[in-house]
Design a protein around this motif. Structure first.
Motif, PDB file in Angstrom:
ATOM      1  N   ASP A  58      -2.030 -29.828  49.098  1.00  0.00           N
ATOM      2  CA  ASP A  58      -3.128 -30.163  50.183  1.00  0.00           C
ATOM      3  C   ASP A  58      -2.629 -30.801  51.279  1.00  0.00           C
ATOM      4  O   ASP A  58      -3.133 -31.661  51.819  1.00  0.00           O
ATOM      5  CB  ASP A  58      -4.324 -31.148  49.660  1.00  0.00           C
ATOM      6  CG  ASP A  58      -4.995 -30.398  48.291  1.00  0.00           C
ATOM      7  OD1 ASP A  58      -4.929 -29.092  48.140  1.00  0.00           O
ATOM      8  OD2 ASP A  58      -5.890 -31.095  47.778  1.00  0.00           O
ATOM      9  N   ASP A  95      -8.108 -34.004  41.443  1.00  0.00           N
ATOM     10  CA  ASP A  95      -8.640 -32.677  41.845  1.00  0.00           C
ATOM     11  C   ASP A  95      -8.731 -32.192  40.165  1.00  0.00           C
ATOM     12  O   ASP A  95      -7.683 -32.115  39.516  1.00  0.00           O
ATOM     13  CB  ASP A  95      -7.742 -31.813  42.785  1.00  0.00           C
ATOM     14  CG  ASP A  95      -8.334 -30.696  42.882  1.00  0.00           C
ATOM     15  OD1 ASP A  95      -9.010 -29.854  42.110  1.00  0.00           O
ATOM     16  OD2 ASP A  95      -8.263 -30.099  43.899  1.00  0.00           O
ATOM     17  N   HIS A  97     -12.014 -30.862  48.057  1.00  0.00           N
ATOM     18  CA  HIS A  97     -10.886 -31.881  48.182  1.00  0.00           C
ATOM     19  C   HIS A  97     -10.644 -32.366  49.694  1.00  0.00           C
ATOM     20  O   HIS A  97      -9.950 -33.257  49.950  1.00  0.00           O
ATOM     21  CB  HIS A  97      -9.581 -31.681  47.490  1.00  0.00           C
ATOM     22  CG  HIS A  97      -8.822 -32.761  46.896  1.00  0.00           C
ATOM     23  ND1 HIS A  97      -7.824 -32.609  46.046  1.00  0.00           N
ATOM     24  CD2 HIS A  97      -9.144 -34.246  47.095  1.00  0.00           C
ATOM     25  CE1 HIS A  97      -7.332 -33.806  45.604  1.00  0.00           C
ATOM     26  NE2 HIS A  97      -8.246 -34.805  46.234  1.00  0.00           N
ATOM     27  N   TRP A 140      -1.828 -38.642  43.784  1.00  0.00           N
ATOM     28  CA  TRP A 140      -2.738 -37.352  44.156  1.00  0.00           C
ATOM     29  C   TRP A 140      -2.584 -36.498  42.924  1.00  0.00           C
ATOM     30  O   TRP A 140      -1.538 -35.736  42.791  1.00  0.00           O
ATOM     31  CB  TRP A 140      -2.358 -36.723  45.535  1.00  0.00           C
ATOM     32  CG  TRP A 140      -2.966 -35.720  46.006  1.00  0.00           C
ATOM     33  CD1 TRP A 140      -3.238 -34.600  45.821  1.00  0.00           C
ATOM     34  CD2 TRP A 140      -4.282 -36.164  47.260  1.00  0.00           C
ATOM     35  NE1 TRP A 140      -4.143 -33.646  46.516  1.00  0.00           N
ATOM     36  CE2 TRP A 140      -4.735 -34.850  47.316  1.00  0.00           C
ATOM     37  CE3 TRP A 140      -4.671 -37.044  48.041  1.00  0.00           C
ATOM     38  CZ2 TRP A 140      -5.873 -34.588  48.254  1.00  0.00           C
ATOM     39  CZ3 TRP A 140      -5.617 -36.719  48.878  1.00  0.00           C
ATOM     40  CH2 TRP A 140      -6.138 -35.487  48.916  1.00  0.00           C
TER      41      TRP A 140
HETATM   42 MN   LIG Z   1      -6.850 -30.508  45.608  1.00  0.00          MN
END
Ligand SMILES: [Mn+2]
Length: 356
Positions: free
Chosen positions: A164, A266, A137, A158
């Motif tokens: 993150d 992700d 990522h 996201w």
């Molecule tokens: Mn991630």
């Protein structure tokens, strides 16, 4: 303090001045790039410690990625730009040695993302949408930053088990795949004062145009940052309490309806039952159906212009785990890019039953 305020205000000015040039270039681009989709593989694995995540772009290609992306648009042009190449220069190695030596592979991270920023800009000049396939990522920085340079009025969703959003000063592991969001937000980029962000990624993401979905493993400093800046994040406890339809409604309400949308997905946002082959799996995640519902709703806005799919690691788990994870990723992309579970008839000869 004075220095950081100056940096922040320059950031805003640049973002505003870019708006005018970009909307005219977008109008030009849409003439040549009607309904086409660019794909770039970003086989970057140095944002974390596990080998294998760099194999995902080619594995997805071998697993009918192209057909999946075309499943509801026969006429759609898919342009595959191959896998991203980059070279690390001495300046970056120097920055790593002097300022960011406790971050693993900082120079590689920057070199890869600089190349990705340029690649995303090219893809958006030539296509109406793009897909970046990781890799880990860490590539979310370059993908979103490149998108912001083409389209400064951008919203970011996201979808991830993790936020993150670590800073170099807060990261325990030194793994930069846990930091990309901090490079994008105006309020945090002053903490990266040696990274030359004004030069390589002048456009920032406003914090009110970021929404997280699926979080369930947030570091204490990350929780502090999210709450200090009032960033919207729908962690799994909120999702359990109010349900996915409400999460979708709140997400869409939060995003500026005039903005294009970037979705950074992700695979570890999904539960490890359906996505076991990933480096930092966390139990208790989104079901595949929940993931599909979310991306369908985003797709239905017709504003999704950029998508990342990251962190599929074919070296983790057994053959069946890998198959399950890749299949889940492809299902997410299929729905993201047009497939309707309720059916559609846009590509058939509707004369078969005769005329009324
Ligand atoms: Mn991630």
């Amino acid at each position: 303090m004075l220095g950081s305020r100056n940096l922040a205000s320059r950031c805003v000015r640049l973002a505003r001045s870019k708006t005018t040039t970009s909307s005219s270039s977008r109008a030009k681009a849409s003439v040549v790039a009607e309904q086409s989709r660019g794909i770039i593989g970003v086989p970057f694995a140095k944002g974390q410690g596990k080998q294998g995540v760099e194999l995902a772009p080619d594995l997805l290609r071998q697993s009918n990625l192209r057909q999946v992306l075309q499943s509801s648009h026969d006429g759609l042009v898919i342009r595959d730009y191959g896998n991203l190449q980059y070279a690390v220069d001495e300046t970056l190695l120097q920055q790593q040695r002097v300022h960011y030596h406790h971050i693993r592979n900082y120079a590689d991270f920057m070199a890869c993302n600089r190349a990705l920023i340029e690649q995303v800009k090219i893809m958006l000049q030539q296509n109406s949408q793009f897909l970046a396939i990781g890799g880990d990522h860490a590539i979310g920085f370059g993908s979103v930053a490149g998108h912001l340079q083409h389209t400064p009025n951008l919203s970011l969703v996201w979808i991830d088990a993790h936020a993150d959003i670590n800073l170099h000063s807060t990261s325990q592991s030194g793994n930069i795949h846990g930091m990309p969001v901090s490079f994008l937000l105006e309020q945090l980029r002053t903490t990266w004062q040696h990274a030359c962000l004004d030069e390589i990624a002048p456009n920032c993401l406003p914090k009110d145009q970021l929404v997280y979905i699926g979080l369930r493993d947030i570091d204490p400093y990350e929780a502090f940052i999210l709450n200090k800046f009032g960033i919207r994040y729908y962690a799994m406890d909120t999702i359990d309490r109010v349900g996915v339809p409400k999460i979708i409604e709140m997400t869409l309400d939060a995003l500026n309806p005039q903005n294009k949308i970037h979705v950074s997905f992700d695979i570890d946002a999904l539960d490890s039952n359906v996505a076991p082959s990933t480096g930092t799996a966390v139990r208790g995640g989104l079901t595949l159906r929940e993931g599909i519902s979310i991306v369908e709703a985003l797709r239905d806005t017709k504003r999704v212009q950029g998508v990342d799919l990251v962190e599929i690691n074919p070296k983790l788990g057994n053959e069946r785990d890998v198959r399950t994870t890749v299949d889940s990723g492809l299902e997410i992309l299929k729905s993201m890019f047009g497939y309707r579970r309720s059916g559609h008839w846009s590509n058939i000869d509707t004369g078969i039953l005769g005329s009324d």
